[in-house]
Design a protein around this motif. Structure first.
Motif, PDB file in Angstrom:
ATOM      1  N   ALA A   1       4.652   6.377  -9.851  1.00  0.00           N
ATOM      2  CA  ALA A   1       4.681   6.830  -8.455  1.00  0.00           C
ATOM      3  C   ALA A   1       5.629   8.011  -8.304  1.00  0.00           C
ATOM      4  CB  ALA A   1       5.103   5.677  -7.541  1.00  0.00           C
TER       5      ALA A   1
ATOM      6  N   SER B   1      -4.062   5.528 -11.063  1.00  0.00           N
ATOM      7  CA  SER B   1      -3.362   5.998  -9.876  1.00  0.00           C
ATOM      8  C   SER B   1      -4.155   7.109  -9.176  1.00  0.00           C
ATOM      9  CB  SER B   1      -1.980   6.534 -10.262  1.00  0.00           C
ATOM     10  OG  SER B   1      -1.207   5.509 -10.840  1.00  0.00           O
TER      11      SER B   1
ATOM     12  N   THR C   1      -0.999  10.177   0.376  1.00  0.00           N
ATOM     13  CA  THR C   1      -0.769   8.790  -0.032  1.00  0.00           C
ATOM     14  C   THR C   1      -0.942   8.669  -1.537  1.00  0.00           C
ATOM     15  OG1 THR C   1      -1.574   7.947   2.092  1.00  0.00           O
ATOM     16  CG2 THR C   1      -1.520   6.393   0.253  1.00  0.00           C
TER      17      THR C   1
ATOM     18  N   THR D   1       2.113   1.505  -3.008  1.00  0.00           N
ATOM     19  CA  THR D   1       1.534   2.590  -2.218  1.00  0.00           C
ATOM     20  C   THR D   1       2.646   3.366  -1.517  1.00  0.00           C
ATOM     21  OG1 THR D   1      -0.449   1.258  -1.824  1.00  0.00           O
ATOM     22  CG2 THR D   1      -0.106   3.164  -0.386  1.00  0.00           C
TER      23      THR D   1
ATOM     24  N   PHE E   1      -0.883  -3.273  -5.888  1.00  0.00           N
ATOM     25  CA  PHE E   1      -0.585  -1.849  -5.796  1.00  0.00           C
ATOM     26  C   PHE E   1       0.784  -1.550  -5.189  1.00  0.00           C
ATOM     27  CE2 PHE E   1      -5.180  -2.363  -5.586  1.00  0.00           C
ATOM     28  CZ  PHE E   1      -5.587  -1.518  -6.612  1.00  0.00           C
TER      29      PHE E   1
ATOM     30  N   GLU F   1      -4.107  10.900  -2.404  1.00  0.00           N
ATOM     31  CA  GLU F   1      -5.074  11.247  -1.356  1.00  0.00           C
ATOM     32  C   GLU F   1      -4.360  12.015  -0.251  1.00  0.00           C
ATOM     33  OE1 GLU F   1      -8.040   9.061   1.897  1.00  0.00           O
ATOM     34  OE2 GLU F   1      -7.074   7.896   0.296  1.00  0.00           O
TER      35      GLU F   1
ATOM     36  N   HIS G   1       5.040   0.645   0.227  1.00  0.00           N
ATOM     37  CA  HIS G   1       4.637  -0.758   0.383  1.00  0.00           C
ATOM     38  C   HIS G   1       4.246  -1.276  -0.991  1.00  0.00           C
ATOM     39  CE1 HIS G   1       3.273  -4.470   2.073  1.00  0.00           C
ATOM     40  NE2 HIS G   1       2.141  -4.351   1.414  1.00  0.00           N
ATOM     41  N   ASN G   2       4.886  -2.373  -1.416  1.00  0.00           N
ATOM     42  CA  ASN G   2       4.728  -2.857  -2.786  1.00  0.00           C
ATOM     43  C   ASN G   2       4.166  -4.271  -2.831  1.00  0.00           C
ATOM     44  OD1 ASN G   2       4.999  -3.025  -5.611  1.00  0.00           O
ATOM     45  ND2 ASN G   2       6.978  -4.053  -5.380  1.00  0.00           N
TER      46      ASN G   2
ATOM     47  N   SER H   1       3.348   6.319   1.279  1.00  0.00           N
ATOM     48  CA  SER H   1       2.852   7.185   2.355  1.00  0.00           C
ATOM     49  C   SER H   1       3.913   8.257   2.579  1.00  0.00           C
ATOM     50  CB  SER H   1       2.618   6.380   3.626  1.00  0.00           C
ATOM     51  OG  SER H   1       1.659   5.357   3.399  1.00  0.00           O
TER      52      SER H   1
ATOM     53  N   THR I   1      -1.218   5.902  -4.662  1.00  0.00           N
ATOM     54  CA  THR I   1      -1.491   4.500  -4.962  1.00  0.00           C
ATOM     55  C   THR I   1      -1.414   4.287  -6.470  1.00  0.00           C
ATOM     56  OG1 THR I   1      -2.973   4.368  -3.045  1.00  0.00           O
ATOM     57  CG2 THR I   1      -3.119   2.599  -4.660  1.00  0.00           C
TER      58      THR I   1
END
Length: 358
Positions: A117, A352, A6, A32, A30, A355, A99-100, A34, A8
């Protein structure tokens, strides 16, 4: 075996009053990602005509963001990073859900977040372990202004500059964006844009300033978009010495004042004034001058300073208390100008992160 992780990336606000194109601040909204994929084979060149990556998207901008990996900004940046490091294609079975929370075209760093990102996605997919400095080089080949992308990458209250490069390095860093991220026509395949120009080393440098933990940011977000290009086009090509000195004096104070606890409202309010960009952008944002001059520490206890966020139209108020009063007054002023706003009380956040998931 599938690899899962992930990414972020925080929203950002640039300029913070006098620091035009110089300082940025990371905020607790954030973007994010995935991500899952099958690892690259031992020879990445052996990947031929693999199925295209699958992208899904939710949140802000979900109705306009391209879901084609060769048109989406984040995945195009990721592919740029991969190709500059010996990986000509995406890995097999790549799936990305984004997801924004960062609204588009509001001066809160949505494009900078997408670029960072993408840089982190490319670094993670290729297991490149690039340094922060090198990650920033890749981001600056796309974004070209260091304030938002640097704050998004490293977090906090950040100052940055573009290094004076040698002639060869300057030419490499100045190639047209169309060569870095080529447009993919309908007939383009995976080979399109396979050999992009890599960034020179050390394009940008940065430093993190102290930040008083009690200071929060109130984002006052008008419900219309304002393109950065339009907000830049309205600026003059030259400034008077007096206006430049005005900003330099305040920026010199502001970078220390926002790290002092307790913060000094009188000092910070004056230090967040600007004569380089905000006066020229008032015609693009109805209600901007009235909000900037009517919301003060004397009228709104807890307020420290107020400014345009990036190119706008969002206005950023820094405060320790009195958030609802600030929001109510801003809503009233904007309403009289015929503008609806949304508001968010945000924390200053870390940078940022990536993970790994089991």
């Amino acid at each position: 075996m599938s690899v899962r992780f992930t990414i972020t990336v925080p929203a950002t606000s640039a300029n913070i009053g006098p620091g035009f194109d110089v300082v940025g601040l990371s905020l607790s909204l954030f973007l994010t990602l995935s991500v899952s994929h099958t690892p690259f084979p031992a020879n990445p060149e052996s990947i031929i005509l693999s199925p295209p990556p699958k992208i899904t998207y939710s949140g802000e901008g979900a109705d306009v963001v391209p879901l084609d990996a060769y048109k989406n900004l984040t995945t195009r940046v990721a592919l740029y990073v991969l190709r500059c490091n010996g990986y000509p294609h995406f890995p097999p079975d790549l799936v990305v859900h984004a997801h924004n929370e960062i609204p588009f075209g509001r001066g809160l760093g949505s494009s900078g977040a997408a670029v960072i990102a993408g840089v982190l996605l490319g670094d993670s997919l290729g297991q490149l372990n690039l340094s922060k400095s090198r990650l920033l080089d890749f981001a600056l080949m796309v974004e070209r202004h260091p304030d938002n992308v640097t704050a998004a990458l490293v977090g906090g209250f950040v100052g940055s500059y573009l290094r004076e490069l040698s002639r060869d390095a300057l030419e490499a860093a100045s190639v047209p964006l169309a060569e870095v991220l080529p447009e993919y026509p309908p007939e383009a395949g995976e080979e399109w844009g396979k050999n992009p120009p890599p960034p020179p080393l050390g394009i940008g440098h940065f430093v993190r300033f102290p930040w008083a933990k009690e200071i929060k940011a109130v984002a006052l977000i008008p419900q219309f978009e304002l393109s950065t290009a339009k907000a830049r086009d309205i600026l003059p090509l030259a400034y008077t010495r007096a206006d430049l000195v005005f900003n330099l004096q305040r920026l010199a104070v502001l970078t220390t004042a926002l790290g002092q606890s307790p913060p000094d409202p009188e000092l910070i309010y004056e230090a967040m004034k600007d004569k380089v960009h905000q006066p020229y952008r008032k015609s693009l944002i109805p209600g901007l001058p009235e909000v900037l001059f009517s919301i003060t520490p004397s009228t709104h206890p807890g307020l420290l300073g107020i400014c345009l966020s990036g190119a706008g139209p969002t206005i950023l108020a820094l405060a320790t208390d009195g958030f609802e009063s600030i929001i109510s007054s801003a809503e009233s002023v904007f309403r009289q100008a015929g503008v609806e706003i949304k508001s968010k009380v945000l924390n200053i956040t870390e940078g940022s992160s990536v993970e790994v998931r089991a």
